[in-house]
Design an enzyme around this catalytic site. Sequence first.
Site, PDB file in Angstrom:
ATOM      1  N   LYS A 139      34.311  51.529  12.180  1.00 57.74           N
ATOM      2  CA  LYS A 139      35.706  52.043  11.754  1.00 57.74           C
ATOM      3  C   LYS A 139      35.954  51.923  10.382  1.00 57.74           C
ATOM      4  CE  LYS A 139      39.743  53.305  12.941  1.00 57.74           C
ATOM      5  NZ  LYS A 139      39.870  54.999  13.357  1.00 57.74           N
TER       6      LYS A 139
ATOM      7  N   ASN B 146      28.112  40.763   4.701  1.00 55.39           N
ATOM      8  CA  ASN B 146      28.642  42.066   4.770  1.00 55.39           C
ATOM      9  C   ASN B 146      28.600  42.662   3.331  1.00 55.39           C
ATOM     10  OD1 ASN B 146      29.864  44.367   5.335  1.00 55.39           O
ATOM     11  ND2 ASN B 146      32.037  43.697   4.766  1.00 55.39           N
ATOM     12  N   GLY B 147      27.875  43.632   3.214  1.00 59.69           N
ATOM     13  CA  GLY B 147      27.463  44.265   1.974  1.00 59.69           C
ATOM     14  C   GLY B 147      26.098  44.786   1.789  1.00 59.69           C
TER      15      GLY B 147
ATOM     16  N   ARG C 284      33.868  47.111  12.879  1.00 53.69           N
ATOM     17  CA  ARG C 284      33.107  47.199  11.508  1.00 53.69           C
ATOM     18  C   ARG C 284      31.774  47.497  11.866  1.00 53.69           C
ATOM     19  NH1 ARG C 284      36.748  44.801   7.810  1.00 53.69           N
ATOM     20  NH2 ARG C 284      35.041  44.565   6.462  1.00 53.69           N
TER      21      ARG C 284
ATOM     22  N   LYS D 268      35.716  65.639  14.132  1.00 56.77           N
ATOM     23  CA  LYS D 268      35.961  64.940  15.426  1.00 56.77           C
ATOM     24  C   LYS D 268      34.884  65.112  16.514  1.00 56.77           C
ATOM     25  CE  LYS D 268      38.114  62.184  14.239  1.00 56.77           C
ATOM     26  NZ  LYS D 268      38.841  62.435  13.131  1.00 56.77           N
TER      27      LYS D 268
ATOM     28  N   TRP E 280      26.462  46.391  11.138  1.00 63.59           N
ATOM     29  CA  TRP E 280      26.092  47.954  10.990  1.00 63.59           C
ATOM     30  C   TRP E 280      24.972  47.915   9.946  1.00 63.59           C
ATOM     31  CZ3 TRP E 280      25.782  51.705   7.235  1.00 63.59           C
ATOM     32  CH2 TRP E 280      25.553  53.021   7.639  1.00 63.59           C
TER      33      TRP E 280
ATOM     34  N   GLU F 206      38.694  68.808   9.862  1.00 62.75           N
ATOM     35  CA  GLU F 206      38.920  67.739  10.740  1.00 62.75           C
ATOM     36  C   GLU F 206      38.387  67.821  12.028  1.00 62.75           C
ATOM     37  OE1 GLU F 206      40.107  63.905  12.113  1.00 62.75           O
ATOM     38  OE2 GLU F 206      39.252  64.794  10.029  1.00 62.75           O
TER      39      GLU F 206
ATOM     40  N   CYS G  66      29.949  45.356   8.130  1.00 59.33           N
ATOM     41  CA  CYS G  66      29.848  44.568   9.261  1.00 59.33           C
ATOM     42  C   CYS G  66      31.227  43.751   9.339  1.00 59.33           C
ATOM     43  CB  CYS G  66      28.482  43.762   8.926  1.00 59.33           C
ATOM     44  SG  CYS G  66      27.214  44.787   8.594  1.00 59.33           S
TER      45      CYS G  66
ATOM     46  N   HIS H  21      29.911  85.574   4.034  1.00 57.81           N
ATOM     47  CA  HIS H  21      28.867  85.056   2.954  1.00 57.81           C
ATOM     48  C   HIS H  21      27.790  84.484   3.215  1.00 57.81           C
ATOM     49  CE1 HIS H  21      32.012  87.101   0.372  1.00 57.81           C
ATOM     50  NE2 HIS H  21      33.030  86.318   1.058  1.00 57.81           N
TER      51      HIS H  21
ATOM     52  N   GLU I  85      31.489  63.401  15.304  1.00 54.94           N
ATOM     53  CA  GLU I  85      31.523  62.136  15.398  1.00 54.94           C
ATOM     54  C   GLU I  85      31.475  61.443  17.067  1.00 54.94           C
ATOM     55  OE1 GLU I  85      34.300  59.496  12.878  1.00 54.94           O
ATOM     56  OE2 GLU I  85      35.518  61.256  13.398  1.00 54.94           O
TER      57      GLU I  85
HETATM   58  C1  AGP Z   1      37.118  59.225  10.894  1.00 56.07           C
HETATM   59  O1  AGP Z   1      37.381  59.501  12.271  1.00 56.07           O
HETATM   60  C2  AGP Z   1      36.062  58.490  10.518  1.00 56.07           C
HETATM   61  N1  AGP Z   1      36.226  57.278  11.298  1.00 56.07           N
HETATM   62  C3  AGP Z   1      35.995  58.352   8.943  1.00 56.07           C
HETATM   63  O2  AGP Z   1      35.641  59.420   8.686  1.00 56.07           O
HETATM   64  C4  AGP Z   1      37.239  57.623   8.103  1.00 56.07           C
HETATM   65  O3  AGP Z   1      38.030  58.700   8.234  1.00 56.07           O
HETATM   66  C5  AGP Z   1      36.549  57.437   6.645  1.00 56.07           C
HETATM   67  O4  AGP Z   1      35.506  56.461   6.861  1.00 56.07           O
HETATM   68  C6  AGP Z   1      37.781  56.852   5.775  1.00 56.07           C
HETATM   69  O5  AGP Z   1      38.152  55.643   6.532  1.00 56.07           O
HETATM   70  P1  AGP Z   1      39.665  55.150   5.834  1.00 56.07           P
HETATM   71  O6  AGP Z   1      40.732  56.159   6.224  1.00 56.07           O
HETATM   72  O7  AGP Z   1      40.004  53.692   6.568  1.00 56.07           O
HETATM   73  O8  AGP Z   1      39.435  54.945   4.321  1.00 56.07           O
END
Ligand code: AGP
Length: 609
Positions: free
Chosen positions: A604, A100-101, A27, A486, A74, A482, A2, A505, A489
């Site tokens: 993020k 936050n935590g 966040r 994307k 969050w 990757e 958060c 497999h 997400e």
């Molecule tokens: C990626 O698009 C995501 N936002 C997420 O997987 C991110 O890469 C991951 O949380 C790692 O974040 P960081 O690079 O800030 O450590």
Amino acid sequence: MCGIFGYVGAKNSVDIVLNGLHRLEYRGYDSAGIAGLHQGKIVDCKEVGKVDTLEKEVKEAGIVLDVAIAQTRWATHGKPSQVNAHPHFDENRSLALVHNGIIENHEVLKRYLQEEKGVTFLSETDTEVIAHLISSYYEGDILNAVQQAVARLEGSYAIALIHRDFPDQIIAVAHESPLVVGIGRKEAFVASDTHAFAAHTREVVFLSNSEIAVVSPEKLEIFDSSMEQIEKQTEQLSIVVEDVSKGKFEHFTLKEIYEQPQAIRNAMLSRYLEDYGTAVLEELNFETHELQGIERILIIACGTSWHAGYIAAYMIEEKARIPVQVEISSEFRYKNPIVQPGTCVIAISQSGETADTLAAMRELKAKGAKVIAICNSHGSSMAREADACIAQRAGPEIGVASTKAFTSQLVILALLTLLLARMRHMDKHEGQAFLENLQKLPDQVKKVLEQAPHIEAIARQYAHHENFFFLGRGYMFPTSLEGALKLKEISYINANGYPAGEMKHGPIALINEECPTVALCGNKATYDKLLSNLNEIKARNGKIIAIAEESQKGLEKVADAIIRVPDSLDELASIPTTVVTQLLAYYIAHARGANIDQPRNLAKSVTVE
Ligand code: AGP
């Protein structure tokens, strides 16, 4: 995960705090709330949804506050709702706090408070426990009450608290969760990250583990875990506060995809020597013999950063001939790692605050390993705690889905590979050829971006599907991971990245007309093998979108759609190919009307486990 913010001073707290909250929304954004003192009473407003929703309610209610705190959430415990939104209060609303935590022993403490203190809880959160626990110790000295309560908490917590008996101070507590104090002229700020108040002051004090701060407009007192008062150095932030706007773009994510040519140039700027075909990484304050003495590399990261590390493992092993182990931080932090002499750790993180990577890094440092961090956030915990930090210089990344941070990480990892390889057996000419190909990347990415209309047309054609495979070999396997991430997400489609050779497999059982495959062909060393795998998919009526280099032949018969990227070295081909998968995911998400910059359930910066 958060974002928390607090302000004490003479200015209009509501505006300052809400503005700070907007800057922390990356966040977490499922609910938000603000509370403050006014005429000796605690006044608050909490709403489900974005900070905009909260701001509208606060403005309509005409709320005025003196000292104030706020949080954008969050959810970890208790679904997003008005009662679960922060701040939380004690029973007689004498104090309010934001957190936050995660309080891992919240159930035990809750039972104790219910049974021993007869407390009635309003919310389902772990956080509310802290408010009642502090209140249970309060006998007129709020600092003492906080110190006693904190001693009983287990887990990670950054807390900002106000109490009606102390109208000109905020109590701030940090433990395994980032918190920074901003010192202004007759005012002070508390926030999860400096970005939130950097427009007001550049003078900051980062709170370390188990520290408690009493923050007043003209005084800052800090106490360590043994409740001794300590002096801490203030630091001057060197960052420039960019009022990050979308410009002509509909979404930050699309803007950041288009910023990649510049982000790649920034990552390379004055970090190579053409005449010697090698790299120069000034922030890497390691002695030459230390770099020559590296015998194995351990990469730790999460999510997209882990994918960058995975690609780098292929590159470092192939070009620098150093064995590389790539570990997902959330798994690795609970291993008892074997750290042999000659081990160098690379911690990769856009935010520099990802809790799992931070914990894994601290564990490895405790085991005596030296850590190189690759971060995009100046002043982040990882940047401050690593032995060396190589700044990505990609600029703020607002879109939750990481794009330009990924490609700039790959460029820095390629430069690091070149540096280590040239220190071993790679000769100048091979080094210069590698550099030449690196320098072509910004224009190659530009060429890919020019194909956006073509990629959009293909995306709209396939946007209705609910399942996708991303397949590749060699460097293109982690690149396919990757690409799949994307799409997952931002469009909420179930997408799997897979080594193409692994399909038969088991996973090939999922192939049919409704499950398209995105084939990442850019690994020329194994292209023929990949073509056979694509024929196996075709034979089972699977649709194929191929991402291939201009020189690659033989796809017309097997692929339903082809997107061409400029030819490049296998070890660098992930970058132009990834930009295609980013645009594909973006346009599919756009066609499905998804909230691209702030996808559901995500944040993020992941600052909890
Ligand atoms: C990626 O698009 C995501 N936002 C997420 O997987 C991110 O890469 C991951 O949380 C790692 O974040 P960081 O690079 O800030 O450590």
